[in-house]
Design an enzyme around this catalytic site. Structure first.
Site: not given
Lengths: 365, 814
Positions: A100, A198, A250
């Site tokens: 910005y 995770e 996973d």
């Protein structure tokens, strides 16, 4: 504090040197340019000495010879100016703020068009100068994740030093890792190993079941692709406290990449692998082997999963016996499973059976 | 006219009644009712057509006489009518011819000529006269002055529509300021709604006739529209050519045969056609003979049965056939003929007659015996009978010399998979048909007779031997038989006989078409030529780019033609919508019926995106700021109708149009590509020229140094060629740095205000009005720098101009 000032001055110096390089190229009648390692997976190689994956020899040149190249170098010049001033004034800012802030530059050509563009430029500057963005006082927007376990640390905060015990002094959520982990000092610990998890759901399950307490485990929440601070802290826990590190994700290709970035470093930040990667980190699961062994509930592999697995087979970071065997097995069975799939055997199955079995197998317990 | 509403039962009178109403219609009357056929269907169009006809005539007349055309067209409102005046500086028309040229339809000099001219039928201008008289009732006013005559002739005339003859209403000599030329004044009912088409016609005429000066005045114009000459070069004079044998039709051929002075076909062919000499005429006649007489099938001397000896048989037959010549002469004769037949591969009847004749003469001379006509005929008959023995011999045994020969031939000509018994059956059936019953059987067949024979034999074989002989097999057999057959030496019928027999004439026409004959000469054509196509476009369109292509001449239906295409692009040409298409036939602009024209079809089917033009949907008319001109020149331009507005779709012509357009379009493409890369380079220069100084500022600011000199870097980035001056005391140094990726040849002119010294070899100073000009033409390889050094007083000025490098690539700092 004096050492930190020197670091700032050094970081500033590296930036000024880069600008001076551009200057000299102009003065010599040459086209300003900046050489960067090619940031693709075909150009990362294993550094046996540091045991991490780093960029290879191939470089690409960012040259002012083209319109887009010239624009990037112009932006780099403006960013160098900004960072040098920031270091001068001992201020800091976030990557998003930089994006910005460029709007306020009196040159439209130098303004960033997207957040990615400014993030990439900062990474470029890290690579070229050999400094890190923390050295430039640049913070990422994302914060580090949380730690729970028998560890006593001292953190330098804006409000003075705080001693915190990561089990006794924190709530159920755990200790929030700050962006710059170099402000943390390890005082004492009772831990036997570090486990990076995770998903938030699994972290909460482990904490609820008192796994950290029972096994003297530091549970680090990764929260998807781990932030630099999380990886840096994990690395420090391993190096400074000599704790073994395991990663629990996973059972799908995207999670293997999460493990990869903890253990081997990511492709985007391979220049920092030395600081961020924990090559000794081991993978707990879910392994494709577990899907078979524990007969876990599964989802079929989507096309994108298959592509990702195949691309991992070609990824030099995954070219180990373990991963080749597991990935090929997974392609063979065509299934994937989440960590939560273990709940099909009961809520305590993961803490009472699965993890103890796996950790025993791996020689951690 | 008699009513045709008759009732049944009155039939007897109907034919007579009808006959009363049946009479000749004059061509002028016909036109009166069918104005649209000639382009006079409305007042707006009638005016354009009248201008077109008059201007075409004017151009033809001036060019033919070798004058550079100077044509004046004026349209004025006169009461309810429009008055059209067209003037030219042509050779003028004689007093005797003038009324007919303007006052008689279908009167002209071009209709019978194979030559490229604008007008062809002799209808145009007289049709305009007729239209004017029909709509306004006023006569045409024609003034003409032939070169060298003191006065001009003035006529007022109308066309008598009943007789198609001019009717002169006034006639006098008058004075005229043009030294030669023709002026026609027509008044007609008209309007200017087709102003755009009129202007297009005049403008396009100017484009395609850069050697002509044309002026147009009409009520809507504040000042006359003037098109000046772009070249003094007249179009190449065209030659009239005779028709090409491939281009005539049967009716024409019969007419030509009737009209020719030649007696023989050979003389006729050579005299009346282009590209036919003795050799070609002979080929045509050979083909004609084959068609008219057929060819003769020859036979080898071969044994008809295992035990037979053909040579002995022939000898014996000949001895039997000859009597009263004595044993010696008879033996010698029989031996020689038999021997010669045996040695030959095969012998036809006519060849046999020749051999017998030759041997008879020889033996006659040697022995003193005379072999008369009867003896020779008998000998021929005997030997021929032996060669073509089929059936049973004297002893009644099966004896057949034809079938084995035919068997081999059929076997070779058909596929190997055929059953051998069937092949044999076919050969035998063919032999049977060849043997026939005719006396004498010379085995002479035309191609169609041969086909019939083979078909019959094939059908029979299919029926009895259960083996198919399809069309291909039959064609192969016919072909291989026809190849073996020989053309007969019979004298072809003479011209009169052919002219009198439609079938024979048709055989000659087929023979002509079958013979390979050189394409017609092209000096009967006058293409505009590439240079002038481009010059014409340059003259009328202020564009950035021009290209033109002229194809080599091709032929369709015996008429040669040439196609030319030109493209102008960019500049002042309007960018909105589709490109402008200009069509020309024999230098005449085609203004109407664009959609029906072959050129339009071709333009639409080309993929213009490949050539850098927009084409919505990938087909159809392309769009963009471009003008495309297409010119078809031919001795006979195929139009879709008499009004000559659109080219008919003739594949040969369309192909050439496409090739011509593509040739020109390829140049356009490379121009547009270059332009795009130039535009990119300019954009890059703009952007980098803005960014790099800012970057330099920034790095200077960050490093706390002075602003760096970035010109070297800039030149390098721009792939630029930089020319820089350095002055060190009296030494002047011009350096050329080539940063582009290819070698550059520069032309540098340095102008100095004092006399320069120490010039290197090859560079001279030329003084002119107290200024010295130095010319330096360095070749600089890619990446190289070359310097020119000389001395000049310090207070002298120097200024360099550089040519030879595109402006976009050049940075001169000198």
């Amino acid at each position: 504090m004096s050492t930190e000032d020197t670091t700032d001055a050094e970081a500033r110096e590296t930036l000024i040197d880069l600008a001076a390089e551009f200057y000299d190229q102009f003065a010599a009648g040459e086209i300003p340019r900046m050489d960067l390692p090619t940031r693709t997976k075909s150009n990362i190689e294993y550094d046996p000495e540091k045991k991490v994956w780093v960029y290879g020899d191939r470089t690409s040149t960012r040259s002012a010879n083209s319109v887009s190249g010239a624009r990037k170098l112009l932006k780099a010049s403006f960013t160098i100016d900004f960072l040098a001033n920031q270091l001068d004034e001992d201020r800091s800012s976030t990557l998003r703020e930089l994006y910005y802030l460029s709007e306020s530059w009196n040159n439209e050509e130098a303004q960033f068009n997207s957040q990615d563009e400014s993030n990439n430029l900062v990474e470029d500057l890290e690579i070229v100068t050999g400094a890190t963005r923390e050295d430039f006082h640049m913070r990422p927007e994302e914060s580090g994740a949380k730690v729970m376990g028998p560890l006593l640390i001292r953190e330098q905060t804006n409000r003075g030093d705080r001693d915190i015990h990561c089990q006794k002094d924190v709530g159920q959520g755990g200790y929030q890792i700050p962006n710059d982990t170099d402000t943390i000092e390890f005082l004492d610990n009772d831990a036997d190993f570090v486990m990076c998890v995770e998903t938030g759901g699994m972290r909460d399950r482990l904490v609820e079941n008192g796994f950290d307490d029972e096994y003297n485990c530091l549970v680090v929440h990764l929260g998807g692709q781990p932030a630099r601070a999380t990886r840096r802290l994990t690395k420090r826990l391993h190096d400074e406290l000599d704790l073994p590190v395991v990663v629990f994700c996973d059972g799908d290709p995207w999670s293997y990449r999460i493990y990869g970035s903890v253990a081997y470093g990511s492709i985007k930040s391979a220049h920092l692998s030395e600081h961020l990667a924990t090559p000794e980190a081991d993978y707990v699961g879910i392994r494709p082997q577990d899907i078979v062994d524990y007969d876990l509930p599964t989802d079929p592999l989507a096309d994108s999963d298959i592509n990702a697995l195949e691309s991992e087979l070609e990824d030099p970071r995954f070219q180990t016996e373990f991963w080749e065997e597991q990935i090929e097995l997974q392609l063979d069975i065509g299934k994937k499973a989440e960590q939560q799939a273990l709940a099909s055997r009961g809520l305590d199955f993961v803490t009472d059976t699965y993890l103890p079995e796996r950790l025993n197998e791996m020689g951690i317990l | 006219m008699t009513s045709q509403q008759t009732t049944l039962g009155e039939d007897a009178t109907t034919a007579e009644e009808l006959a009363e109403g049946q009479r000749e219609i004059s061509i002028a009357e016909f036109f009166e009712k069918n104005k649209h056929m000639l382009g006079f269907d409305s007042g707006a169009r009638g005016l354009v057509t009248a201008v077109k006809e008059a201007v075409d005539n004017a151009l033809d007349a001036t060019e033919e006489a070798g004058f550079r055309p100077d044509i004046y067209v004026e349209i004025r409102e006169v009461g309810d009518y429009y008055r059209l005046v067209v003037e030219d500086n042509g050779p003028g028309i004689t007093k005797e011819q003038l009324p007919k040229v303007f006052g008689k339809l279908l009167y002209g000099s071009r209709f019978h000529a194979r030559e490229q001219t604008r007008g062809q039928q002799g209808i145009g201008i007289s049709a305009a006269v007729l239209y004017s008289q029909l709509t306004s009732g006023k006569p045409a006013k024609v003034t003409s002055r032939t070169q060298g005559s003191a006065d001009a002739e003035y006529f007022e005339l109308i066309i008598d529509t009943d007789t198609n003859e001019p009717e002169i209403q006034a006639e006098r000599t008058t004075s005229w300021d043009r030294s030669h030329g023709t002026r026609i004044e027509l008044e007609m009912e008209a309007n200017m709604r087709a102003r755009a088409q009129l202007h297009d016609y005049i403008k396009h005429t100017a484009v395609v006739n850069p050697h002509a000066r044309i002026e147009l005045r009409e009520p809507g114009l504040d000042e006359p529209l003037k098109f000046e000459r772009a070249t003094d070069q007249l179009p190449a004079e065209t030659k009239e050519i005779r028709p090409h044998p491939h281009g005539v039709e049967l009716g024409t051929l019969i007419k030509m045969l009737g009209a020719t002075d030649s007696y023989s076909v050979s003389g006729f062919m050579q005299g009346e056609f282009t590209r036919v000499g003795k050799k070609t005429a002979d080929s045509v006649i050979a083909n004609f003979r084959d068609r008219h007489f057929g060819r003769e099938l020859g036979w080898p001397a071969r044994n008809g049965a295992p035990s037979a000896d053909v040579e002995a048989d022939i000898e014996e037959a000949l001895r039997d056939a000859i009597s009263n010549k004595g044993a010696d002469a008879t033996d010698t004769f029989a031996e020689r003929v038999a021997n010669s037949l045996t040695e030959r591969e095969r012998t036809s009847y006519t060849q046999l007659v020749d051999i017998v004749g030759t041997v008879a003469d020889e033996v006659g001379t040697e022995t003193g015996k005379t072999f008369g006509t009867t003896v020779r005929e008998n000998a021929v008959a005997a030997a021929w009978a032996e060669l073509t023995q089929f059936g049973t011999d004297e002893e009644g045994d099966e004896f057949d010399r034809l079938t084995p020969t035919l068997h081999e031939l059929v076997d070779d000509a058909t596929s190997t998979r055929k059953d051998d018994a069937a092949v044999h059956g076919l050969a035998e059936r063919l032999a049977q048909r060849f043997a026939g019953d005719d006396e004498p059987n010379r085995m002479r067949f035309t191609l169609s007779e041969l086909k019939t024979l083979v078909d019959e034999a094939g059908d029979a074989t299919e029926e009895y031997d259960d083996e198919t002989f399809g069309d291909t097999a039959r064609e192969n057999i016919v072909e291989s038989l026809w190849e073996r057959m020989v053309t007969v030496p019979d004298e072809p019928p003479n011209v009169d006989e052919i002219a009198g027999d439609r079938d024979t004439a048709s055989e000659l026409l087929e023979a002509m078409r079958e013979t390979d004959i050189l394409a017609p000469p092209t000096d009967c054509l006058a293409p505009i030529t590439e240079d002038l196509v481009e010059a014409g476009l340059r003259k009328e369109f202020d564009a950035d780019f021009y290209a033109a292509a002229t194809r080599d001449a091709e032929v369709h239906g015996g008429d040669p033609f040439v196609v030319e295409a030109g493209i102008a692009y960019g500049g002042e040409i309007e960018a909105g919508g589709t490109i402008q298409l200009m069509r020309f036939a024999n230098r005449v602009p085609l203004v109407y019926q664009r959609g029906a024209c072959a050129t339009t079809n071709v333009v639409k089917r080309i993929g213009w995106r490949n050539y850098g033009l927009d084409q919505p949907g990938g087909s159809g008319m392309p769009s963009g700021p471009a003008v495309l001109s297409i010119h078809v020149a031919s001795t006979n331009v195929p139009f879709t109708s008499e009004s000559k507005d659109a080219l008919a779709s003739v594949p040969e012509i369309e192909d050439e149009i496409e090739l011509a357009i593509r040739e020109a379009a390829r140049e356009l493409k490379s121009y547009l590509n270059k332009r795009r890369s130039m535009a990119k380079r300019r954009e890059k220069q703009d952007v980098l020229g803005r960014i790099l100084p800012q970057m330099a500022d920034k790095v200077a600011e960050v490093t706390g140094r002075e602003h760096p000199n970035i010109e070297g870097a800039m030149a390098r980035i721009m792939n630029n060629v930089g020319v820089d001056r350095e002055r060190d005391g009296e030494t002047v140094r011009l350096s050329v740095e080539n940063h582009s990726d290819r070698g550059e040849s520069l032309e540098i002119t340095e102008i100095v205000s004092a006399e320069p010294g120490d010039l290197p070899d090859g560079v001279d100073a030329i003084e002119m009005d107290d200024e010295w000009f130095l010319n330096w033409n360095p070749d600089v390889d890619s990446g190289e720098t070359i310097e020119l050094e000389y001395s000049l007083p310090t207070d002298a000025d120097a200024d360099a101009t550089v040519d030879g490098v595109d402006d976009e690539k050049l940075t001169v700092n000198a």
